[in-house]
Design a protein around this motif. Structure first.
Motif, PDB file in Angstrom:
ATOM      1  N   GLU A  42       0.860  -1.181   0.000  1.00 14.83           N
ATOM      2  CA  GLU A  42       0.000   0.000   0.000  1.00 14.83           C
ATOM      3  C   GLU A  42       0.891   1.224   0.000  1.00 14.83           C
ATOM      4  O   GLU A  42       1.805   1.333   0.817  1.00 14.83           O
ATOM      5  N   LEU A  43       0.624   2.121  -0.935  1.00 16.39           N
ATOM      6  CA  LEU A  43       1.433   3.323  -1.092  1.00 16.39           C
ATOM      7  C   LEU A  43       0.538   4.559  -0.995  1.00 16.39           C
ATOM      8  O   LEU A  43      -0.652   4.493  -1.307  1.00 16.39           O
ATOM      9  N   PRO A  44       1.104   5.695  -0.594  1.00 17.41           N
ATOM     10  CA  PRO A  44       0.318   6.939  -0.582  1.00 17.41           C
ATOM     11  C   PRO A  44      -0.180   7.245  -1.994  1.00 17.41           C
ATOM     12  O   PRO A  44       0.509   6.953  -2.974  1.00 17.41           O
ATOM     13  N   TYR A  45      -1.376   7.828  -2.083  1.00 24.11           N
ATOM     14  CA  TYR A  45      -1.976   8.143  -3.373  1.00 24.11           C
ATOM     15  C   TYR A  45      -2.547   9.555  -3.349  1.00 24.11           C
ATOM     16  O   TYR A  45      -3.261   9.928  -2.429  1.00 24.11           O
ATOM     17  N   SER A  46      -2.213  10.321  -4.362  1.00 22.68           N
ATOM     18  CA  SER A  46      -2.786  11.650  -4.552  1.00 22.68           C
ATOM     19  C   SER A  46      -2.871  11.907  -6.047  1.00 22.68           C
ATOM     20  O   SER A  46      -1.900  11.686  -6.766  1.00 22.68           O
TER      21      SER A  46
END
Length: 127
Positions: free
Chosen positions: A97-101
């Motif tokens: 899971e990675l940060p998403y923007s």
């Protein structure tokens, strides 16, 4: 066949392109946000704490009914990393899971970082 694929997806009166790394045998690896609604919310309200999961899937499933194409346009600007390293690194990220923007860290950033070692997004710069 190696390269990057992107497909248009509707996004509340706008369209964005989903990017994935083609890893062979009809499969792609991509950064998948939890849902399109979360993508819309992160765009319109600038939520930066959304998480996305790195997934592997059949190209035809990820693309669905959308058109797709190879897009290595940044090859003119940056030298691509060796294909074996790109594929190995992409597989190493599966399930993470990675940060998403939408503005600063989305699927195009994910793919261009794998290919060139530099996260870039032409579609964010164009808007």
């Amino acid at each position: 066949l190696n390269g990057f694929r992107r497909t248009p997806r509707p996004l509340i009166r706008a369209e964005y392109q989903h990017w994935a790394v083609y890893v062979g045998e009809g499969h792609v690896i991509h950064l998948a946000p939890p849902c399109d609604l979360m993508v819309a919310l992160s765009f319109y309200f600038f939520l930066y704490n959304v998480r996305a999961t790195v997934k592997k899937g059949k190209l035809y499933v990820v693309v669905g009914n959308n058109d797709y194409r190879i897009n290595n346009i940044l090859d003119e600007k940056y030298e691509p990393r060796p294909i074996q390293e790109i594929v190995q690194d992409a597989h190493g990220l599966l399930g993470k899971e990675l940060p998403y923007s939408v503005l600063t860290r989305h699927c195009e950033h994910f793919v261009t970082e794998l290919r060139y070692g530099k996260p870039q997004s032409c579609q964010v710069q164009l808007r």
